[in-house]
Design a protein around this motif. Structure first.
Motif, short mmCIF file in Angstrom:
data_model
loop_
_atom_site.label_atom_id
_atom_site.label_comp_id
_atom_site.label_asym_id
_atom_site.label_seq_id
_atom_site.Cartn_x
_atom_site.Cartn_y
_atom_site.Cartn_z
N LYS A 69 23.43 50.33 48.52
CA LYS A 69 23.44 50.27 49.98
C LYS A 69 24.16 51.44 50.63
O LYS A 69 23.93 51.74 51.80
N ALA A 70 25.05 52.07 49.90
CA ALA A 70 25.97 53.04 50.52
C ALA A 70 25.28 54.36 50.86
O ALA A 70 24.28 54.74 50.26
N ASP A 71 25.89 55.04 51.84
CA ASP A 71 25.50 56.40 52.21
C ASP A 71 26.29 57.37 51.33
O ASP A 71 27.52 57.30 51.27
N ARG A 72 25.59 58.27 50.63
CA ARG A 72 26.27 59.16 49.70
C ARG A 72 27.34 60.00 50.38
O ARG A 72 28.38 60.33 49.78
N ILE A 288 16.78 36.33 37.92
CA ILE A 288 15.52 36.93 38.37
C ILE A 288 14.85 36.02 39.40
O ILE A 288 14.30 36.49 40.41
N SER A 289 14.90 34.70 39.14
CA SER A 289 14.29 33.74 40.07
C SER A 289 14.94 33.82 41.44
O SER A 289 14.25 33.86 42.48
N PHE A 290 16.28 33.87 41.47
CA PHE A 290 17.00 33.94 42.74
C PHE A 290 16.74 35.28 43.42
O PHE A 290 16.63 35.35 44.66
N TRP A 291 16.62 36.36 42.65
CA TRP A 291 16.37 37.69 43.24
C TRP A 291 14.99 37.73 43.86
O TRP A 291 14.79 38.30 44.93
N LEU A 292 14.01 37.11 43.17
CA LEU A 292 12.66 37.07 43.72
C LEU A 292 12.63 36.31 45.04
O LEU A 292 11.82 36.60 45.93
N GLY A 293 13.52 35.32 45.16
CA GLY A 293 13.59 34.56 46.41
C GLY A 293 14.46 35.22 47.44
O GLY A 293 14.66 34.68 48.54
N GLY A 294 15.06 36.37 47.08
CA GLY A 294 15.88 37.12 48.01
C GLY A 294 17.21 36.48 48.32
O GLY A 294 17.81 36.78 49.35
N SER A 295 17.70 35.60 47.42
CA SER A 295 18.95 34.89 47.71
C SER A 295 20.13 35.36 46.86
O SER A 295 21.17 34.70 46.83
N ILE A 296 19.98 36.50 46.17
CA ILE A 296 21.08 36.99 45.34
C ILE A 296 21.05 38.51 45.32
O ILE A 296 19.98 39.12 45.37
N SER A 297 22.20 39.10 45.27
CA SER A 297 22.27 40.56 45.25
C SER A 297 22.13 41.08 43.82
O SER A 297 22.35 40.34 42.84
N VAL A 298 21.77 42.37 43.73
CA VAL A 298 21.65 43.00 42.40
C VAL A 298 23.01 43.02 41.70
O VAL A 298 23.10 42.85 40.48
N GLY A 299 24.09 43.21 42.47
CA GLY A 299 25.43 43.24 41.90
C GLY A 299 25.80 41.92 41.25
O GLY A 299 26.41 41.88 40.18
N ALA A 300 25.45 40.81 41.91
CA ALA A 300 25.74 39.49 41.35
C ALA A 300 24.99 39.28 40.04
O ALA A 300 25.52 38.69 39.07
N ILE A 301 23.73 39.78 39.98
CA ILE A 301 22.96 39.69 38.75
C ILE A 301 23.64 40.49 37.63
O ILE A 301 23.73 40.04 36.48
N ALA A 302 24.11 41.67 37.99
CA ALA A 302 24.78 42.53 37.00
C ALA A 302 26.03 41.84 36.44
O ALA A 302 26.30 41.89 35.23
N ILE A 303 26.79 41.18 37.33
CA ILE A 303 28.00 40.47 36.88
C ILE A 303 27.63 39.34 35.92
O ILE A 303 28.18 39.21 34.83
N ALA A 304 26.66 38.49 36.33
CA ALA A 304 26.31 37.31 35.55
C ALA A 304 25.72 37.68 34.20
O ALA A 304 26.13 37.16 33.14
#
Length: 619
Positions: A69-72, A288-304
């Motif tokens: 999300k960040a601006d370089r 992946i299921s939650f990401w497809l539904g747009g209810s979880i961030s990529v960072g949360a997936i990386a942590i889990a």
């Protein structure tokens, strides 16, 4: 720095060793208590490391979210404080805690902690009675000391290393995943429940088989050591093959326990791995299921997913550590059986030191059965006057050596008492009692040390001149001067080998006699003191022995009756009873049992059948 940490824990705690408690926790705590502050330090460091490592996964998720999300151009300015904070954790915090943890563990605990247990166990076992050592292999006792001391350390350290780390890690993991997305906690919680269930099933069974294995290992080692200790007998009878079979039987019994343990470990390993794979699949699928539904961030997936992959590897480590832990627990349980046996012979409360001014010995209605129904000594009474030289005569099993063992208080009486100068030996300290009695036994075993150490064992503070004088009086100096061991050490510095195996029987006997010359105790016990000497050497030291007896109360045992002719009084024993008493001349003139023995004796030895025939003739 290393030296400072190594000196923080005294490996040889002072104080009289006491009976350890029997419970597993209390037994381990008994030997670990001196190290308690440092064990707490390890636990704190382990918890901090676990929290730090889990925090790194949170940092990984944050970085993924920031970068997506960040601006370089403004990233470093906006995230600088958190980046610096994590840099300090990675570069300073964790390395510092790991360094402290490693210094405490390796410098303070791993060397000193088992030595504390080993030192206390050894000192306690040394104070056991002769009965204890008669019932145990020497190799087995030594193995138990080494195994149990290490197992206590490993058990305690693994609990801290595994239990504290894992509990802290899992709690931190659940918290971190919950803050990222609470829904991803469910598969991890299910994984923990299944994992704990698997561990709970296998651990008690592994503990039991580990205890059986530790006992089998001790038995196997004891059999091997027994063969080495008695190698002369093995060679004499050409029984190397028989000893191989004897050792192999012990090895087979040990292998049975190993195979039982490895079968359980294989099942344990497979079930844990399957559980890990299911957990990783579940976390990945839900993410992946939650990401497809747009209810979880990529960072949360990386942590889990990162933590799920981490526990997959960590659970394997936990499995092996838990297996090792309960192998050590089994070893501790096995060692506890020996280490928690109370002493049979102990000093009475407030026992005073024995003082000997005259040397009178009184056996007052003594009874002793070695724990058997039929008595060896039954209602035995005898007075040995101060300075009197008394010879005990009798066939094997008549009770002669038993009377000596009771005088030295190797065993406690069942009835009656033994007095030295009016002092009940049960009421004085064992060390002071034995310091007043010089003993030369029939079976002379020397320490695997130098000639000097063996002779000076009678008086450790003696000078070399005094040691040499004692050796000369025992007619031993001539052969000592010519001794050379395998390392080229000569004379007093030469090593004698295990149990004195490098010396002949006569040489060992003369070293033992020299040791008693040096001790110069007021009471002297000679139990077949010249049995290993040929006639020429016996004659050469006979005069020295009589010189040693001057001014002492002497009790001598011999089958060779010629060695007792100069005694003030002879006591003829059979089955713990006195059947004749008097001087040599009086007993010969009496024409009784002793006279018949003297006439029948061939080569100066008392044969068992002689006494049987004499008793029959007397009847």
């Amino acid at each position: 720095m290393f030296g400072w940490f190594e000196q923080r824990l005294n490996p040889y705690p002072a104080g009289v060793p006491t009976l350890p408690p029997k419970g597993l926790f209390r037994f381990c705590w008994y030997y670990s208590k001196p190290a308690a502050p440092w064990l707490l330090g390890v636990a704190i460091c382990t918890a901090l490391i676990a929290v730090g490592e889990v925090t790194l996964f949170r940092f990984l998720g944050d970085i993924v979210d920031w970068l997506s999300k960040a601006d370089r151009e403004t990233f470093l300015q906006s995230e600088a404080p958190r980046l610096v904070g994590m840099a300090l954790v990675v570069l300073v915090g964790l390395p510092l805690v790991v360094a402290i943890d490693s210094l405490i563990m390796h410098q303070v605990l791993l060397g000193n902690m088992p030595m504390i247990a080993r030192w206390q166990m050894h000192r306690f076992l040394l104070r056991h009675s002769m009965t204890f050592f008669a019932n145990e292999f020497a190799g087995r006792v030594a193995t138990k000391v080494m195994q149990t001391s290490l197992a206590v350390r490993e058990g305690v350290m693994k609990v801290l290393d595994v239990f504290v780390y894992v509990v802290t890690y899992f709690i931190s993991m659940i918290v971190i995943v919950a803050t990222a997305d609470l829904r991803l906690v469910a598969p991890l919680v299910i994984w923990v429940v299944v994992y704990v269930s698997i561990v709970s099933y296998f651990v008690p069974r592994l503990r039991k088989v580990s205890a059986d294995q530790a006992d089998a290992r001790s038995m196997m080692t004891g059999r091997i050591v027994d063969s080495y200790t008695n190698i002369a007998t093995v060679k004499l009878f050409s029984h190397a093959g028989r000893e191989e079979d004897y050792a192999r039987n012990g090895m087979d019994e040990f292998l049975v326990t190993v195979h039982r343990q490895m079968r359980m470990v294989t099942l344990f390993h497979v079930l844990v791995y399957v559980n890990n794979c299911i957990a990783l699949f579940a976390v990945g699928s839900l993410s992946i299921s939650f990401w497809l539904g747009g209810s979880i961030s990529v960072g949360a997936i990386a942590i889990a997913i990162g933590l799920a992959m981490r526990i997959n590897g960590m659970s394997q480590w936990i499995m092996w550590e838990v297996s090792a832990l309960f192998e050590n627990v089994g070893t501790v349980y096995d060692g506890m059986k020996m280490m928690t046996k109370a002493h049979d012979v102990v000093d009475a409360p407030g026992a005073r030191a024995l003082t000997v001014e005259k040397g009178e010995i009184v056996y007052d209605h003594v009874r002793f059965h070695y724990g058997k129904a039929k008595g060896v000594i039954e209602d035995f009474s005898l007075v040995v006057n101060p300075g009197e030289k008394v010879g005990l005569v009798g066939r094997s099993g008549a009770g002669k050596t038993t009377l000596m063992n009771l005088l030295l208080r190797f065993y406690d009486l069942e009835k009656g008492k033994i007095l030295i100068d009016g002092q009940d030996i049960a009421m004085v300290s064992q060390d002071s009692l034995r310091s007043m009695i010089g003993v030369v036994t029939q079976d002379t075993s020397l320490l695997h040390r130098s000639i000097r150490d063996n002779i000076a064992y009678g008086r450790p503070q003696a000078s070399d001149a005094e040691v040499i004088e004692a050796a000369k009086r025992a007619n031993a100096w001539e052969f000592i001067e010519g001794l050379v061991d395998y390392k080229g050490r000569t004379g007093l510095d030469a090593q004698v080998g295990e149990r004195g195996v490098k010396l002949s029987g006569g040489q060992r006997q003369r070293i033992a006699i020299a040791r008693v010359f040096l001790k110069n105790a007021p009471i002297l016990v000679l139990d077949e003191a010249t049995s290993a000497l040929d006639s020429e050497v016996e004659a050469a030291i006979q005069e020295s022995l009589f010189s040693l007896m001057e001014g002492k109360t002497v009790i001598a045992i011999a089958h060779r009756l010629s060695t007792l002719t100069q005694m003030d009084r002879l006591i003829v024993l059979d089955k713990g009873r006195i059947i004749e008493t008097g001087t040599h001349s009086e007993l010969v003139a009496l024409g009784g049992i002793y006279a018949d023995l003297w006439n029948r004796q061939s080569g100066g030895f008392l044969a068992d059948h002689d006494l049987d025939e004499t008793e029959q003739a007397a009847e």
